[in-house]
Design an enzyme around this catalytic site. Structure first.
Site, short mmCIF file in Angstrom:
data_model
loop_
_atom_site.label_atom_id
_atom_site.label_comp_id
_atom_site.label_asym_id
_atom_site.label_seq_id
_atom_site.Cartn_x
_atom_site.Cartn_y
_atom_site.Cartn_z
CB SER A 8 -0.92 0.01 1.22
OG SER A 8 -1.60 1.24 1.27
CG HIS A 33 -3.90 -1.30 -1.70
ND1 HIS A 33 -5.01 -2.02 -2.08
CD2 HIS A 33 -4.31 -0.48 -0.69
CE1 HIS A 33 -6.05 -1.67 -1.33
NE2 HIS A 33 -5.65 -0.74 -0.48
CG ASP A 35 -5.23 2.77 0.74
OD1 ASP A 35 -6.19 2.00 0.64
OD2 ASP A 35 -4.12 2.44 1.17
CG MET A 37 -8.26 7.61 2.37
SD MET A 37 -7.36 7.64 3.93
CE MET A 37 -6.62 6.02 3.91
CG HIS A 66 -9.38 0.50 -0.70
ND1 HIS A 66 -8.83 0.29 0.56
CD2 HIS A 66 -10.74 0.51 -0.51
CE1 HIS A 66 -9.80 0.18 1.46
NE2 HIS A 66 -10.96 0.32 0.83
CG MET A 68 -11.42 3.72 2.07
SD MET A 68 -9.83 3.60 2.90
CE MET A 68 -8.75 3.66 1.49
CG MET A 137 -11.84 -1.98 5.01
SD MET A 137 -10.22 -1.52 4.35
CE MET A 137 -9.32 -1.00 5.81
N GLY A 142 -9.13 4.47 6.92
CA GLY A 142 -8.79 5.89 7.08
C GLY A 142 -7.32 6.14 7.37
CG PHE A 143 -6.02 7.10 10.09
CD1 PHE A 143 -5.48 8.35 9.86
CD2 PHE A 143 -7.34 6.99 10.53
CE1 PHE A 143 -6.25 9.49 10.06
CE2 PHE A 143 -8.12 8.13 10.73
CZ PHE A 143 -7.57 9.38 10.50
N GLY A 144 -3.18 4.27 7.92
CA GLY A 144 -2.27 3.14 7.94
C GLY A 144 -1.76 2.95 9.36
N GLY A 145 -1.06 1.85 9.58
CA GLY A 145 -0.38 1.62 10.85
C GLY A 145 -1.27 1.27 12.03
CG ASP A 175 -6.40 -2.47 2.96
OD1 ASP A 175 -5.30 -2.21 3.49
OD2 ASP A 175 -7.02 -1.64 2.25
N GLY A 176 -5.14 -3.88 6.16
CA GLY A 176 -5.06 -3.20 7.46
C GLY A 176 -4.35 -4.05 8.50
N GLY A 177 -3.17 -3.59 8.92
CA GLY A 177 -2.44 -4.30 9.99
C GLY A 177 -1.89 -5.65 9.58
N GLY A 197 0.95 -2.03 4.16
CA GLY A 197 1.51 -0.68 4.08
C GLY A 197 2.74 -0.52 4.95
#
Ligand code: DX5
Ligand code: ZN
Length: 217
Positions: A8, A33, A35, A37, A66, A68, A137, A142-145, A175-177, A197
């Site tokens: 990402s 990827h 993102d 937003m 992606h 959002m 998800m 909304g946020f990485g990390g 997607d995410g973590g 990401g």
């Protein structure tokens, strides 16, 4: 099937985008990827068409976009023109989802539907014949990390059963973590595409981390 890895770009160094995209080009990544937003659907703003077009010029990997954003129907053609190969919309942002994914396919992109952590996979029952991918998800968008939400495993297992029972040709993307610690269990649960990401761009050796994500089992 062999699983795919989609790093990402949100976690990349934006002051050195060309260098980051070139690094992805020479890695084992399958897709890139992206993102998008809008500050309305999610409480954050990322980037839009000029950045995607610039990335497209230097990327040798398909762009896995992606969205959002609210009301994505307004922009489907522009995302195609900017260089998107896959276009994923959020289930929660689409009133006429069947129309939206049909239009994405008519524009010759792969159509994806993303589910927020609170949205049950059962709601996809009647859209599965019309799409190429479901994005689960595994954090709130909304946020990485952010920290991976563990309840995601049961959603993935349930969705894998639905897809296999119907004989659909639909990929499951998470997607995410996502990192090298949870990736194997995700693949075992039925995932086909790993988005990552911070675990990639924040590592000392991003190309090596992508290789690890690609060669898990
Ligand atoms: C979050 C985005 C993700 C994000 C993942 O809203 O959809 O694609 O970039 O970042 P990590 O892998 O750092 O959680
Ligand atoms: Zn994403």
């Amino acid at each position: 099937m062999e699983h795919l890895v989609s790093p990402s770009l949100l976690a990349a160094d934006f002051a050195n985008l060309e260098r980051e995209v070139t690094m992805i080009n020479r890695s084992d990544a399958d897709w890139l990827h992206i993102d998008v937003m809008d500050g309305v659907f999610v409480p954050n703003i990322s980037f839009g068409f000029p950045v995607i077009k610039a990335v497209k010029k230097v990327s040798s990997k398909p762009l896995d976009v992606h969205l959002m954003i609210v009301d994505p129907d307004r922009y489907l053609t522009q995302f195609r023109e900017a260089g998107a190969n896959n276009l994923t919309v959020q289930y929660e942002a689409c009133t006429h989802l069947n129309r939206t994914v049909t239009e994405i396919r008519n524009l010759e992109m792969k159509a994806g539907v993303a589910l927020n952590p609170h949205t049950p996979v059962m709601l996809l029952k009647n859209i599965l014949p019309y799409i190429d991918m479901v994005l689960i998800m595994t954090v709130n968008p909304g946020f990485g990390g952010q920290l991976f939400i563990k309840e995601s495993y049961s959603k993935i297992i349930e969705l894998r059963k639905m897809i296999d029972a119907g004989g659909y040709n639909v990929l499951i993307e998470v997607d995410g973590g996502i990192d090298t610690a949870n990736a194997s269990k995700l693949i075992e649960s039925g995932v086909n595409v790993l988005v990552a990401g911070n675990s990639v761009f924040g590592s000392a050796d991003p190309v090596g981390t992508i290789r690890k994500l690609k060669n898990l089992i």
